[in-house]
Design an enzyme around this catalytic site. Sequence first.
Site, short mmCIF file in Angstrom:
data_model
loop_
_atom_site.label_atom_id
_atom_site.label_comp_id
_atom_site.label_asym_id
_atom_site.label_seq_id
_atom_site.Cartn_x
_atom_site.Cartn_y
_atom_site.Cartn_z
CE LYS A 116 58.92 4.03 39.35
NZ LYS A 116 60.17 4.33 38.28
CD GLU A 200 56.91 3.55 46.53
OE1 GLU A 200 56.25 4.48 45.94
OE2 GLU A 200 56.64 2.40 46.22
CG HIS A 234 61.94 -5.44 41.54
ND1 HIS A 234 61.17 -5.49 42.58
CD2 HIS A 234 63.21 -5.45 42.30
CE1 HIS A 234 61.59 -5.23 43.87
NE2 HIS A 234 62.77 -5.37 43.74
CD GLU A 274 53.59 -0.83 36.57
OE1 GLU A 274 54.30 -0.67 37.44
OE2 GLU A 274 53.89 -1.38 35.28
CD GLU A 292 56.34 2.39 37.56
OE1 GLU A 292 57.40 3.10 37.60
OE2 GLU A 292 56.67 1.24 37.43
CG ASN A 294 54.65 1.68 33.19
OD1 ASN A 294 55.73 2.18 33.25
ND2 ASN A 294 54.07 0.73 33.64
NE ARG A 296 57.15 1.73 28.87
CZ ARG A 296 56.81 0.53 29.40
NH1 ARG A 296 56.05 -0.22 28.92
NH2 ARG A 296 57.32 0.44 30.54
#
Length: 642
Positions: A116, A200, A234, A274, A292, A294, A296
Amino acid sequence: MFRKILIANRGEIACRVIDTARRMGVATVAVYSEADAGARHVALADEAMPIGGPAPRDSYLRGAAIIAAAKATGAEAIHPGYGFLSENPEFVDAVQAAGLTFIGPSGDAIRAMGLKDAAKALMAEAGVPVVPGYHGANQDAEHLAGAAEAVGYPVLIKAVAGGGGKGMRRVDRAEDFAPALASAQSEAQTAFGNPAVLIEKYVEKPRHIEVQVFGDGKTAVHLFERDCSLQRRHQKVIEEAPAPGMTEEMRAAMGQAAVRAAEAIGYSGAGTVEFIVDASEGLRADRFWFMEMNTRLQVEHPVTEAITGVDLVEWQLRVAAGEPLPARQEDLQIQGHAFEARLYAEDVPAGFLPATGRLAALRFAPGCRADTGVRAGDAISPWYDPMIAKVITHGPTRAIALQALARALDETEVAGTVTNLAFLGRLARHPDFTAGDVDTGLIARDLDALACEPEPPAEARALAVIAAAGLHDGTGPGFTLWAPLRRAVPFHPPATVAVTGPGRVIVELDGARNEAVLHPDGWWVDGRKTGARFHLSPEAITVFMAGAWRFDRVDPLARETTGTASDLTLAPMPGLVKAVFVAPGAQVAAGDRLAVLEAMKMEHVLLAARAGEVAEVLVEAGAQVEAGAALIRLAEDAEAAA
């Protein structure tokens, strides 16, 4: 196009890929662990190959064994699904070195987005807005604490190599930072083999909005956004597309940012960018930041498929086979609204603990899409994620699609294990969610109301008594000419039934009196049609009627036992004891940490139920324990004993 592909995964995503491959005329090879030999994805595939033991490290994470299975069966390509090896660049390299095609992005693209901190730096260079925070390499605890102070509390600690909420902790005060950091690093090490984290700024009214992208290695398009703000710890719970309240200006800005992100790394295949969005003043084009990517297919991809009419798995196969992007950006349009709810085997009132068990019944509502990897009779294994299914609905408007979801959840029938079905049903009817006023804190704010054990309706209780009496199918003891045949029924609380005629029963329970009549279309109670269905097991009666209502059977020979459960700390599920924090003789207060249990890739902290002295520690770190195993015993509570 490929003639045969191997799917390096299990469960619902393996079944999902098989469905599209079959429609395209592509043969499929499943791989399976010892625990999955009889699984649904194995039954659906054209061929199946064993790859090892039940633990993921012994099977689904064994890249060499998976590649060998592909070579042995003549598969030309490997589809990774999501999770396991789907974002492992070394596996991608090994697949390609073996002369096979990886159905997904290149290893270099995965590496670019895999950490990240590096990904955020890359995105900043590409002109994609990023969240303020510390993304550096220094992992010294004091340095990270200083970075948190500089960013300003509240902050979010996030594993640089992870996703799915693992290795992530919110910290509101400086004094809580050190234990939260240690816990996040430990969980990250277990889940990803990398304990590094980043810090963050925590956005106060955050929304999680992500953009589906698809590239061919040169150019990319976006297939609009999904709102995944309904989360618990989350973990996504209900997702929808498009995002409520989205403006055309912000959609264009987010879509362009996502496409820039994909094209910056030469992305090929399906991916998700995202963003965290500050919704404190509504959705604004200057209030979203990259979180981030992903690399996939996402769990929630069906909602995008529903609003665009695109089969993303088909696109994956076509692009991996060398075709260009199947559509241009101007060809893609939003059609209606869609929702997806994740149905899990978990004990909601007990804190959403993952559950196991054998599915005695499983039936989905007509008209909804249900992506599942299990069937009635299958076991929910302690080795893997306890997802049962994804329930997806689509409609011309958000209100219609959400109403369809609520009804689909009401009509879903699951028995044999505890689930989050009632929780999902209440969430789908939550007034703020219904109004589209969502953020990632919604569930936490109303958790007590959403997670409480629901009170069964009177009709369901009456029908459960009828089932306990063996009268649910209209047969059973008859009636006399001069008076109803009345008898006691083992139930909690005690109940009686009086059979007044064929298919006519009066139930007396807890001071209430209900009259039930069996019509050709099922049981009616007090003149109201119920549409109820039953599932009976030796342990429980489940009544399916606007939800699933479970009633434990009462053993008339059982006797009450004495003792206090607070003396013993039991394992709430099968798992690995990661740590034990106490020793015999230690004094603990109610709520003190006693041990950490790792199960289904998550860490669960076990707390003292009361104050007292530790009498025995019955387990040590590193032990594998079964559900219900005694771990720690407190000395007898003298006050309770008196």
